[in-house]
Design a protein around this motif. Structure first.
Motif, mmCIF file in Angstrom:
data_model
loop_
_atom_site.group_PDB
_atom_site.id
_atom_site.type_symbol
_atom_site.label_atom_id
_atom_site.label_comp_id
_atom_site.label_asym_id
_atom_site.label_seq_id
_atom_site.Cartn_x
_atom_site.Cartn_y
_atom_site.Cartn_z
ATOM 1 N N MET A 180 1.030 -1.507 -0.327
ATOM 2 C CA MET A 180 0.083 -0.071 0.459
ATOM 3 C C MET A 180 0.791 0.948 -0.140
ATOM 4 O O MET A 180 1.791 1.297 0.514
ATOM 5 C CB MET A 180 -1.034 -0.263 1.482
ATOM 6 C CG MET A 180 -1.788 1.224 0.949
ATOM 7 S SD MET A 180 -3.175 1.479 2.749
ATOM 8 C CE MET A 180 -1.593 2.342 3.693
ATOM 9 N N LYS A 181 0.722 2.165 -1.235
ATOM 10 C CA LYS A 181 1.375 3.271 -1.097
ATOM 11 C C LYS A 181 0.104 4.509 -0.088
ATOM 12 O O LYS A 181 -1.319 4.587 -0.875
ATOM 13 C CB LYS A 181 1.681 3.813 -1.969
ATOM 14 C CG LYS A 181 2.580 4.969 -2.761
ATOM 15 C CD LYS A 181 2.727 5.349 -4.026
ATOM 16 C CE LYS A 181 1.645 5.423 -5.046
ATOM 17 N NZ LYS A 181 2.476 5.502 -6.335
ATOM 18 N N GLN A 182 0.876 5.206 0.426
ATOM 19 C CA GLN A 182 0.014 6.897 0.868
ATOM 20 C C GLN A 182 0.992 7.890 0.322
ATOM 21 O O GLN A 182 1.760 7.955 0.750
ATOM 22 C CB GLN A 182 -0.126 6.697 2.264
ATOM 23 C CG GLN A 182 -0.450 8.106 2.922
ATOM 24 C CD GLN A 182 -0.019 8.126 4.957
ATOM 25 O OE1 GLN A 182 1.185 7.162 5.180
ATOM 26 N NE2 GLN A 182 -0.955 8.755 5.263
ATOM 27 N N ARG A 183 0.200 8.587 0.101
ATOM 28 C CA ARG A 183 0.652 10.330 -0.495
ATOM 29 C C ARG A 183 -0.509 10.718 0.289
ATOM 30 O O ARG A 183 -1.426 11.747 0.699
ATOM 31 C CB ARG A 183 -0.108 10.424 -1.888
ATOM 32 C CG ARG A 183 0.248 11.947 -2.415
ATOM 33 C CD ARG A 183 0.463 11.969 -3.597
ATOM 34 N NE ARG A 183 -0.864 12.105 -4.055
ATOM 35 C CZ ARG A 183 -1.708 11.593 -4.480
ATOM 36 N NH1 ARG A 183 -1.828 10.394 -5.336
ATOM 37 N NH2 ARG A 183 -3.254 12.030 -4.960
ATOM 38 N N THR A 184 0.843 11.645 1.461
ATOM 39 C CA THR A 184 0.174 12.684 2.303
ATOM 40 C C THR A 184 -0.676 13.807 1.561
ATOM 41 O O THR A 184 0.207 14.493 0.336
ATOM 42 C CB THR A 184 1.186 13.170 3.857
ATOM 43 O OG1 THR A 184 2.286 14.208 2.886
ATOM 44 C CG2 THR A 184 1.356 11.987 4.484
#
Length: 315
Positions: free
Chosen positions: A110-114
């Motif tokens: 999973m990738k998170q972009r803040t």
């Protein structure tokens, strides 16, 4: 009416990590890691509490049994929430992320972009939810509990966006939980309330407390790195001694009671479960070995050995 057979309690790290932040100098390499971990623990617990409140507000056709923070140590499996209904068991893995999430089903990542444009990678909570379901199914078979098991990842707040959703396990928002649960199949003979309560108790009987954190190993510090003496619980400043039981924070203008006892609690948690007279004097800032011995004995610590070889510990 919904019943929490095992209530959710605040994680110990929520209280201990701020104490460790005060003990570690801000220039220490692990200081920001402690700050970050405390933020994650606080956000995670807040998200779980929010979902608990949503569950309690829902109208249930048949009262379910809810178990919070189930830890199956034999399988090294932690489950945020298990909802037992007469027709099925539901695992809710609550994940309080901000920004935008993208799930890669090929790499199971999973990738998170803040919100400020930074990217972070995580083990996919979908995999965690899948593992939890498999373990609960095996445990139900062992305990002879006849309930199908479903699972989902729950995002407590709708401000979190999903760019690419997984297909295998649903990711839903907290406000959709009621509707989502109402769509699950309700077939076969419903489990009577007494059997449902028994199944819940069988799961709780398999629960074990979370293992204690080895802070020096996790955050890579030595005792010489830690600040010594009585620190203010509000700002972390070194306090002045006023009397045997009281210290004073000049910065906050607060009186600190039983400061020495708190310092020793920090030693036992963040350094080692045992302490010598010399270590006590150095960590508390005492000059007299007799004062240190008097304090350690007064606080009721167990001891072994004689003279300079004597060590104390908290029973």
């Amino acid at each position: 009416m919904l019943k929490f057979l095992k209530e959710r309690t605040a994680p110990h790290l929520l209280e201990s990590l701020p104490r460790l932040m005060y003990r570690l100098p801000k220039k220490h390499l692990s200081y920001e890691d402690v700050v970050s971990d405390h933020y994650k623990v606080r956000a995670g617990f807040g998200g779980e509490q929010h979902v608990d409140r949503l569950l309690k507000r829902m109208r249930w056709p048949e009262p379910p049994v809810v178990i919070a923070d189930l830890q199956l140590s034999e399988r090294f499996c932690q489950i945020d929430t298990v909802v037992l209904t007469p027709h099925f068991a539901m695992i809710l893995e609550v994940k309080n992320y901000s920004g935008t999430l993208s799930f890669d089903e090929d790499s199971l990542h999973m990738k998170q972009r803040t919100r400020d444009g930074k990217f972070f990678g995580f083990n996919s909570p979908v995999t965690q939810a899948w593992n939890a379901r498999e373990e609960l199914l095996r445990l139900f078979e062992e305990l002879e509990v006849s309930l199908p098991v479903y699972t989902s990842v729950v995002l407590p707040y709708s401000s979190t966006l999903i760019e690419r959703a997984p297909k295998e396990i649903p990711v839903i928002y907290g406000y959709s939980l009621n509707r989502f649960l109402s769509t699950l199949p309700r077939t076969g003979r419903p489990m009577p309330p007494e059997e449902l309560a028994r199944a819940g108790q069988l799961l709780i009987d398999r629960h074990t407390p979370f293992p204690e954190t080895d802070y020096p190993a996790v955050y890579k510090y030595e005792v010489k790195d830690l600040k010594k003496g009585v620190l203010c619980g509000a700002c972390g400043s070194l306090c002045m001694r006023q009397s045997e039981r009281t210290h004073f924070c000049v910065r906050c203008q607060l009186v600190v009671l039983d400061g020495y006892s708190r310092v020793l609690d920090d030693w036992f948690e963040f350094v080692t479960p045992e302490i010598t007279n010399r270590q006590c004097r150095e960590f508390l800032g005492l000059k007299d070995k007799y004062a240190a011995r008097y304090l350690l004995q007064k606080l009721g610590f167990a001891s072994r050995g004689a003279s300079v070889q004597r060590v104390y510990w908290k029973e």
